[in-house]
Every structure is written in C-alpha cells, then in structure tokens.
Design a protein around this motif. Sequence first.
Motif, PDB file in Angstrom:
ATOM      1  N   GLY A  53       0.828  -1.191   0.000  1.00 32.04           N
ATOM      2  CA  GLY A  53       0.000   0.000   0.000  1.00 32.04           C
ATOM      3  C   GLY A  53       0.866   1.246   0.000  1.00 32.04           C
ATOM      4  O   GLY A  53       1.967   1.236  -0.541  1.00 32.04           O
ATOM      5  N   VAL A  54       0.355   2.285   0.653  1.00 30.61           N
ATOM      6  CA  VAL A  54       1.051   3.573   0.648  1.00 30.61           C
ATOM      7  C   VAL A  54       1.084   4.158   2.056  1.00 30.61           C
ATOM      8  O   VAL A  54       0.062   4.225   2.739  1.00 30.61           O
ATOM      9  N   LEU A  55       2.269   4.572   2.473  1.00 28.08           N
ATOM     10  CA  LEU A  55       2.445   5.351   3.697  1.00 28.08           C
ATOM     11  C   LEU A  55       2.363   6.823   3.302  1.00 28.08           C
ATOM     12  O   LEU A  55       3.017   7.248   2.343  1.00 28.08           O
ATOM     13  N   VAL A  56       1.564   7.578   4.027  1.00 30.60           N
ATOM     14  CA  VAL A  56       1.394   9.005   3.768  1.00 30.60           C
ATOM     15  C   VAL A  56       2.107   9.756   4.886  1.00 30.60           C
ATOM     16  O   VAL A  56       1.733   9.655   6.053  1.00 30.60           O
ATOM     17  N   CYS A  57       3.149  10.476   4.531  1.00 36.38           N
ATOM     18  CA  CYS A  57       3.972  11.169   5.516  1.00 36.38           C
ATOM     19  C   CYS A  57       3.271  12.448   5.982  1.00 36.38           C
ATOM     20  O   CYS A  57       2.865  13.278   5.175  1.00 36.38           O
ATOM     21  N   THR A  58       3.149  12.567   7.290  1.00 35.37           N
ATOM     22  CA  THR A  58       2.523  13.743   7.886  1.00 35.37           C
ATOM     23  C   THR A  58       2.951  13.826   9.343  1.00 35.37           C
ATOM     24  O   THR A  58       3.643  12.955   9.850  1.00 35.37           O
ATOM     25  N   HIS A  59       2.532  14.860  10.013  1.00 39.42           N
ATOM     26  CA  HIS A  59       2.788  15.014  11.443  1.00 39.42           C
ATOM     27  C   HIS A  59       1.501  14.718  12.204  1.00 39.42           C
ATOM     28  O   HIS A  59       0.397  14.878  11.668  1.00 39.42           O
ATOM     29  N   PHE A  60       1.637  14.299  13.458  1.00 41.06           N
ATOM     30  CA  PHE A  60       0.477  13.936  14.274  1.00 41.06           C
ATOM     31  C   PHE A  60      -0.608  15.006  14.265  1.00 41.06           C
ATOM     32  O   PHE A  60      -1.786  14.698  14.202  1.00 41.06           O
ATOM     33  N   GLN A  61      -0.220  16.284  14.344  1.00 42.90           N
ATOM     34  CA  GLN A  61      -1.224  17.347  14.451  1.00 42.90           C
ATOM     35  C   GLN A  61      -2.105  17.463  13.209  1.00 42.90           C
ATOM     36  O   GLN A  61      -3.174  18.063  13.265  1.00 42.90           O
ATOM     37  N   HIS A  62      -1.689  16.882  12.086  1.00 49.23           N
ATOM     38  CA  HIS A  62      -2.489  16.947  10.858  1.00 49.23           C
ATOM     39  C   HIS A  62      -3.329  15.692  10.620  1.00 49.23           C
ATOM     40  O   HIS A  62      -4.189  15.691   9.736  1.00 49.23           O
ATOM     41  N   GLN A  63      -3.087  14.651  11.390  1.00 43.71           N
ATOM     42  CA  GLN A  63      -3.760  13.383  11.113  1.00 43.71           C
ATOM     43  C   GLN A  63      -5.279  13.489  11.176  1.00 43.71           C
ATOM     44  O   GLN A  63      -5.973  12.960  10.309  1.00 43.71           O
ATOM     45  N   ALA A  64      -5.820  14.156  12.171  1.00 42.70           N
ATOM     46  CA  ALA A  64      -7.282  14.229  12.320  1.00 42.70           C
ATOM     47  C   ALA A  64      -7.934  14.900  11.116  1.00 42.70           C
ATOM     48  O   ALA A  64      -8.927  14.389  10.570  1.00 42.70           O
ATOM     49  N   SER A  65      -7.395  16.032  10.672  1.00 37.14           N
ATOM     50  CA  SER A  65      -8.020  16.720   9.539  1.00 37.14           C
ATOM     51  C   SER A  65      -7.867  15.909   8.247  1.00 37.14           C
ATOM     52  O   SER A  65      -8.789  15.871   7.426  1.00 37.14           O
ATOM     53  N   ILE A  66      -6.732  15.254   8.071  1.00 33.57           N
ATOM     54  CA  ILE A  66      -6.542  14.418   6.885  1.00 33.57           C
ATOM     55  C   ILE A  66      -7.498  13.229   6.920  1.00 33.57           C
ATOM     56  O   ILE A  66      -8.146  12.905   5.921  1.00 33.57           O
ATOM     57  N   ARG A  67      -7.639  12.595   8.082  1.00 34.41           N
ATOM     58  CA  ARG A  67      -8.516  11.430   8.192  1.00 34.41           C
ATOM     59  C   ARG A  67      -9.986  11.802   8.032  1.00 34.41           C
ATOM     60  O   ARG A  67     -10.781  10.998   7.552  1.00 34.41           O
ATOM     61  N   THR A  68     -10.354  13.031   8.390  1.00 30.50           N
ATOM     62  CA  THR A  68     -11.727  13.483   8.167  1.00 30.50           C
ATOM     63  C   THR A  68     -12.004  13.555   6.667  1.00 30.50           C
ATOM     64  O   THR A  68     -13.053  13.128   6.195  1.00 30.50           O
ATOM     65  N   GLU A  69     -11.042  14.072   5.932  1.00 31.86           N
ATOM     66  CA  GLU A  69     -11.196  14.211   4.483  1.00 31.86           C
ATOM     67  C   GLU A  69     -10.999  12.880   3.742  1.00 31.86           C
ATOM     68  O   GLU A  69     -11.637  12.628   2.726  1.00 31.86           O
ATOM     69  N   PHE A  70     -10.111  12.043   4.269  1.00 35.66           N
ATOM     70  CA  PHE A  70      -9.769  10.767   3.625  1.00 35.66           C
ATOM     71  C   PHE A  70      -9.892   9.630   4.641  1.00 35.66           C
ATOM     72  O   PHE A  70      -8.895   9.171   5.207  1.00 35.66           O
ATOM     73  N   PRO A  71     -11.107   9.156   4.902  1.00 35.05           N
ATOM     74  CA  PRO A  71     -11.322   8.156   5.956  1.00 35.05           C
ATOM     75  C   PRO A  71     -10.639   6.809   5.716  1.00 35.05           C
ATOM     76  O   PRO A  71     -10.456   6.044   6.668  1.00 35.05           O
ATOM     77  N   ALA A  72     -10.223   6.521   4.491  1.00 37.23           N
ATOM     78  CA  ALA A  72      -9.521   5.258   4.233  1.00 37.23           C
ATOM     79  C   ALA A  72      -8.119   5.261   4.837  1.00 37.23           C
ATOM     80  O   ALA A  72      -7.527   4.197   5.045  1.00 37.23           O
ATOM     81  N   LEU A  73      -7.573   6.454   5.131  1.00 31.52           N
ATOM     82  CA  LEU A  73      -6.244   6.554   5.736  1.00 31.52           C
ATOM     83  C   LEU A  73      -6.342   6.332   7.240  1.00 31.52           C
ATOM     84  O   LEU A  73      -7.182   6.923   7.908  1.00 31.52           O
ATOM     85  N   THR A  74      -5.480   5.477   7.748  1.00 26.83           N
ATOM     86  CA  THR A  74      -5.443   5.186   9.180  1.00 26.83           C
ATOM     87  C   THR A  74      -3.988   5.233   9.650  1.00 26.83           C
ATOM     88  O   THR A  74      -3.074   5.053   8.840  1.00 26.83           O
ATOM     89  N   PRO A  75      -3.762   5.449  10.941  1.00 18.85           N
ATOM     90  CA  PRO A  75      -2.381   5.378  11.430  1.00 18.85           C
ATOM     91  C   PRO A  75      -1.820   3.974  11.178  1.00 18.85           C
ATOM     92  O   PRO A  75      -2.510   2.978  11.371  1.00 18.85           O
ATOM     93  N   HIS A  76      -0.610   3.920  10.703  1.00 20.15           N
ATOM     94  CA  HIS A  76       0.024   2.629  10.427  1.00 20.15           C
ATOM     95  C   HIS A  76       0.285   1.886  11.734  1.00 20.15           C
ATOM     96  O   HIS A  76       0.632   2.505  12.742  1.00 20.15           O
ATOM     97  N   ALA A  77       0.128   0.586  11.728  1.00 24.39           N
ATOM     98  CA  ALA A  77       0.288  -0.222  12.947  1.00 24.39           C
ATOM     99  C   ALA A  77       1.698  -0.143  13.527  1.00 24.39           C
ATOM    100  O   ALA A  77       1.865  -0.215  14.746  1.00 24.39           O
ATOM    101  N   VAL A  78       2.718   0.011  12.696  1.00 26.40           N
ATOM    102  CA  VAL A  78       4.101   0.073  13.164  1.00 26.40           C
ATOM    103  C   VAL A  78       4.621   1.508  13.157  1.00 26.40           C
ATOM    104  O   VAL A  78       5.192   1.971  14.130  1.00 26.40           O
ATOM    105  N   LEU A  79       4.420   2.201  12.049  1.00 24.46           N
ATOM    106  CA  LEU A  79       4.900   3.580  11.897  1.00 24.46           C
ATOM    107  C   LEU A  79       3.748   4.540  12.183  1.00 24.46           C
ATOM    108  O   LEU A  79       3.228   5.193  11.291  1.00 24.46           O
ATOM    109  N   LYS A  80       3.339   4.615  13.418  1.00 26.35           N
ATOM    110  CA  LYS A  80       2.129   5.343  13.818  1.00 26.35           C
ATOM    111  C   LYS A  80       2.156   6.840  13.496  1.00 26.35           C
ATOM    112  O   LYS A  80       1.116   7.469  13.419  1.00 26.35           O
TER     113      LYS A  80
END
Length: 129
Positions: A53-80
Amino acid sequence: MKTFDNEWIFEPFEQHATFFTKRMFGGLAAYLFERQMLVLVEPTTTGRWKWHGVLVCTHFQHQASIRTEFPALTPHAVLKKWLWVDSKDDGFEQTMEAVARRIAENDPRFGIEPRLSIAGRSRRSSRSR
C-alpha cells in the motif's frame, strides 16, 4: 531497477521540478516541495515487510483533519506517525488519486522535512524520475 505497482500515484508530481524518488524501507519514497510525501510499500523478498500500500507522511497534528477528508487513511500499525492505506482497501485508488492531487497542490498537511546528514547535506539521491 524494481518498479512498484502503484507508481501511477506519482503522475501528478512528474511535472514539478522538485519531484524525485528514493528507495526507503524496501519501498519507494516520493519527495516534492522539499518534503517527503509518500512511500510506496510492497512485500519484500526477505519477508521483512508484508505491507502492500502507501504510507502518507505527515505530522500527528495533521492526522485528524486528513482522516476526516480521507477516511480510508489510518495510522500505520508500526509507523504510527504516518498514515496508511492498504492497496486492498475498497477506496484505495480513489483515496490515493485525491491525496496525490492535494500533495501536488502543496497542501501543508502533507509531507515531512527530510533529515539532514552529518555533513549538513540532504540525504536525497539524485532525481530518479
């Protein structure tokens, strides 16, 4: 050189002068606007990684807004610290097409600054695209 199944995701970046790729984690990282944006990952021949698949590089503070827009994206199990979408996800292609458009538009929520080497130079390889 090995090609990756999902290199089509990089197509919106190819006209940008700052775009290049680099091998990382047995995958292929994409850099744009001097930030590491994505890493395409596939199972390794050694069996070290079984991800596809694809890892999307971002910082923790942006995860919520990105996940709201793109719900298929989730924190990676290893590279959280990064978000992830498995290529088997029903929304994979639609999600990654939209994410790639945002990245190509230089959405500041995406990407991380690459670390500098001891000599103060970026670890970037030469532009491979």
